[in-house]
Design a protein around this motif. Structure first.
Motif, PDB file in Angstrom:
ATOM      1  N   LYS A 135       0.857  -1.185   0.000  1.00  0.00           N
ATOM      2  CA  LYS A 135       0.000   0.000   0.000  1.00  0.00           C
ATOM      3  C   LYS A 135       0.893   1.234   0.000  1.00  0.00           C
ATOM      4  O   LYS A 135       1.746   1.380   0.862  1.00  0.00           O
ATOM      5  N   GLN A 136       0.712   2.086  -0.981  1.00  0.00           N
ATOM      6  CA  GLN A 136       1.474   3.325  -1.053  1.00  0.00           C
ATOM      7  C   GLN A 136       0.605   4.482  -0.562  1.00  0.00           C
ATOM      8  O   GLN A 136      -0.576   4.301  -0.228  1.00  0.00           O
ATOM      9  N   ASP A 137       1.183   5.671  -0.489  1.00  0.00           N
ATOM     10  CA  ASP A 137       0.397   6.836  -0.066  1.00  0.00           C
ATOM     11  C   ASP A 137       0.120   7.751  -1.252  1.00  0.00           C
ATOM     12  O   ASP A 137       0.699   7.604  -2.331  1.00  0.00           O
ATOM     13  N   TYR A 184       8.667   2.932  -6.522  1.00  0.00           N
ATOM     14  CA  TYR A 184       7.301   3.096  -6.021  1.00  0.00           C
ATOM     15  C   TYR A 184       6.718   1.761  -5.566  1.00  0.00           C
ATOM     16  O   TYR A 184       6.097   1.670  -4.494  1.00  0.00           O
ATOM     17  N   GLY A 185       6.937   0.718  -6.364  1.00  0.00           N
ATOM     18  CA  GLY A 185       6.355  -0.591  -6.079  1.00  0.00           C
ATOM     19  C   GLY A 185       7.011  -1.332  -4.940  1.00  0.00           C
ATOM     20  O   GLY A 185       6.540  -2.399  -4.542  1.00  0.00           O
ATOM     21  N   THR A 186       8.110  -0.772  -4.388  1.00  0.00           N
ATOM     22  CA  THR A 186       8.741  -1.377  -3.219  1.00  0.00           C
ATOM     23  C   THR A 186       8.650  -0.466  -1.993  1.00  0.00           C
ATOM     24  O   THR A 186       9.270  -0.739  -0.974  1.00  0.00           O
ATOM     25  N   GLY A 187       7.860   0.618  -2.123  1.00  0.00           N
ATOM     26  CA  GLY A 187       7.557   1.434  -0.951  1.00  0.00           C
ATOM     27  C   GLY A 187       8.325   2.731  -0.811  1.00  0.00           C
ATOM     28  O   GLY A 187       8.260   3.372   0.243  1.00  0.00           O
ATOM     29  N   GLN A 238      16.884  -3.816   3.926  1.00  0.00           N
ATOM     30  CA  GLN A 238      17.948  -3.219   3.120  1.00  0.00           C
ATOM     31  C   GLN A 238      17.421  -2.223   2.096  1.00  0.00           C
ATOM     32  O   GLN A 238      18.209  -1.539   1.435  1.00  0.00           O
ATOM     33  N   LEU A 239      16.107  -2.136   1.937  1.00  0.00           N
ATOM     34  CA  LEU A 239      15.543  -1.252   0.911  1.00  0.00           C
ATOM     35  C   LEU A 239      15.966   0.209   1.046  1.00  0.00           C
ATOM     36  O   LEU A 239      16.239   0.861   0.029  1.00  0.00           O
ATOM     37  N   PRO A 240      16.028   0.767   2.252  1.00  0.00           N
ATOM     38  CA  PRO A 240      16.477   2.168   2.342  1.00  0.00           C
ATOM     39  C   PRO A 240      17.847   2.407   1.715  1.00  0.00           C
ATOM     40  O   PRO A 240      18.109   3.495   1.189  1.00  0.00           O
ATOM     41  N   ARG A 241      18.705   1.412   1.744  1.00  0.00           N
ATOM     42  CA  ARG A 241      20.027   1.565   1.114  1.00  0.00           C
ATOM     43  C   ARG A 241      19.874   1.757  -0.392  1.00  0.00           C
ATOM     44  O   ARG A 241      20.615   2.527  -1.015  1.00  0.00           O
ATOM     45  N   LEU A 242      18.912   1.064  -0.990  1.00  0.00           N
ATOM     46  CA  LEU A 242      18.677   1.206  -2.432  1.00  0.00           C
ATOM     47  C   LEU A 242      17.899   2.476  -2.748  1.00  0.00           C
ATOM     48  O   LEU A 242      18.124   3.106  -3.783  1.00  0.00           O
TER      49      LEU A 242
END
Length: 480
Positions: free
Chosen positions: A48-50, A89-92, A387-391
């Protein structure tokens, strides 16, 4: 992304993408000329995105559609902005991260070319259109043409006519979709996954300005397969067959630009066609062979990144693309309007391209043990998605986040078949592969390597600074 999240959009018995019933309504504002993304429409991850991120994604994708050419230089290097934005977008990722991803990659883009109205009208006649095919200067003309076709018929009918119709036109378009290191198909993937008609038009137009030279290989190996009566072996065994062929495994070299044509095709054509000709998928095997292709592509890409454990890990640029395309097959297999024969053929061609690119990478070593024993830089090895914030903060052109997203989806696709012999990656190895991606793109030296099977390729990669050289000395503690 949790397994449960993806599971909600995969019918487990058939690997078909189960789109939410509201999906068509969500995308009603999307047209062949207008991109419209909603918080609920986040692709296969189904997060779910904003509203802020959805609005920003729509704004940036629209700007890319209107302002930029598909190639950012005269050498045919591809504009990846739309893939990048939707993968983030699709990963938050937040609206701020989307804007950063866009800003990092706009300065070197070529502007959209002027529309030639007469040319657009001529494209209605396929015979007349042939003289424009494979020529980048006509991208915007092809884009306008497909936008008008989609206005009249809708993107599904247009896609069926130009890819799955069985006539000369669709045969030619199928080949061009596999050109340019699969980029036309990758572009199309984002359009059909997010139900965006404008991006489907972009994918079709991009195919039209690529050449069709790869067709000789795809069609000849397809013809060879028709004479083979024995069952198709596992895809991993075909990779092994390529590596065990001394000629096929040795022709590609680091310093040769375009190893596919100048090395593999020029020096080992018969050997390559023979291996690729063993690919023969039965319609009743479609779902499992799709999962096998996806899983094996991840193994084929991840294992060479650890070819030299004393070096920083690095993914092969070409093998990485084979993984990034894989989610397209989840979506395409979910369409009941695409003939089963077309789905099987698309899959066979993808498998043959996987084998071809492995040979063009000089058949790098495929060691499961090195994946299993990999020690990530984050020694705690928390959940992959931590680890997503790193990307999100990485300055890149989108390849890394696409790879991370594709591997996450591949884990879920593979789960149904964990008892099969072709399954390589299991348990915490999935988490290690996700960490490996982030570690590799953050490491010093070149971000990606070309021809990872050639030892000389690794000369420019720095030694790994970790005391254990990136591998564990306790192999019995990992899940093989």
């Amino acid at each position: 992304m949790s397994s449960a999240a993806i599971s909600r959009c995969l019918i487990r018995s058939s690997l078909r993408f189960n789109k939410p019933s509201t999906h068509r309504t969500l995308a009603t504002m999307a047209t062949a000329r207008t991109i419209h993304i909603t918080p609920e429409n986040t692709g296969l991850w189904q997060i779910k995105q904003d509203e802020a991120a959805a609005k920003k994604a729509s704004e940036l994708l629209q700007a890319d559609l209107e302002k930029h050419h598909v190639y950012f230089n005269e050498d045919g290097f591809h504009n990846h902005i739309s893939h990048h934005i939707l993968s983030l977008y699709g990963t938050g990722a937040s609206a701020e991260h989307l804007q950063k991803g866009y800003d990092v990659n706009t300065s070197y883009q070529r502007p959209a070319t002027k529309l030639h109205e007469k040319v657009v009208e001529e494209l209605e006649d396929w015979d007349a259109a042939k003289s424009r095919l494979g020529k980048g200067q006509y991208y915007n003309d092809f884009l306008a043409f497909f936008q008008r076709q989609i206005d009249r018929q809708g993107w599904k009918k247009v896609l069926k006519e130009y890819m799955f119709n069985g006539d000369e036109k669709s045969e030619d378009m199928m080949v061009r979709m596999f050109s340019g290191l699969l980029h036309p198909l990758i572009q199309l993937m984002y359009g059909i996954e997010w139900d965006q008609p404008a991006m489907v038009a972009m994918g079709l137009a991009q195919a039209c300005v690529h050449d069709n030279k790869i067709g000789k290989f795809l069609l000849e190996s397809e013809e060879v397969s028709k004479s083979i009566s024995t069952p198709m072996p596992s895809i991993a065994s075909l990779l092994d067959a390529a590596k065990s062929n001394k000629k096929l495994a040795s022709v590609a070299k680091k310093d040769i630009r375009n190893n596919t044509f100048k090395s593999v095709f020029a020096k080992a054509w018969d050997e390559m066609v023979e291996v690729a000709g063993r690919v023969k998928v039965k319609p009743e095997e479609l779902d499992e062979r799709t999962a096998e292709m996806y899983h094996t592509a991840i193994f084929e890409g991840a294992a060479p990144a650890l070819a030299y454990p004393s070096k920083e890990p690095k993914f092969d640029f070409f093998l990485m693309h084979l993984i990034n395309l894989c989610p397209a097959f989840i979506t395409i297999n979910s369409f009941d309007w695409v003939p089963i024969e077309s789905k099987v053929r698309l899959l066979e061609w993808k498998i043959r391209m996987d084998l071809l690119q492995y040979a063009a990478a000089a058949c790098p070593p495929l060691s499961l043990e090195r994946i299993a024993s990999y020690v990530p830089k984050d020694k705690k090895m928390g959940p992959a998605n931590d680890q997503l914030p790193r990307l999100f903060n990485l300055e890149e052109d989108g390849h890394a986040i696409k790879l991370f997203r594709a591997v996450g989806l591949g884990k879920t696709v593979s789960e149904k078949y964990e008892d099969r012999d072709w399954i390589k990656i299991k348990g915490d190895m999935w988490t290690k592969v996700s960490h490996l991606i982030v570690d590799a793109v953050e490491a010093g030296g070149p971000r990606w390597l070309f021809c990872t099977g050639d030892p000389a390729t690794w000369d420019e990669v720095p030694d790994r600074r970790d005391a254990v050289n990136g591998v564990s000395d306790k192999l019995d503690q990992v899940h093989l």
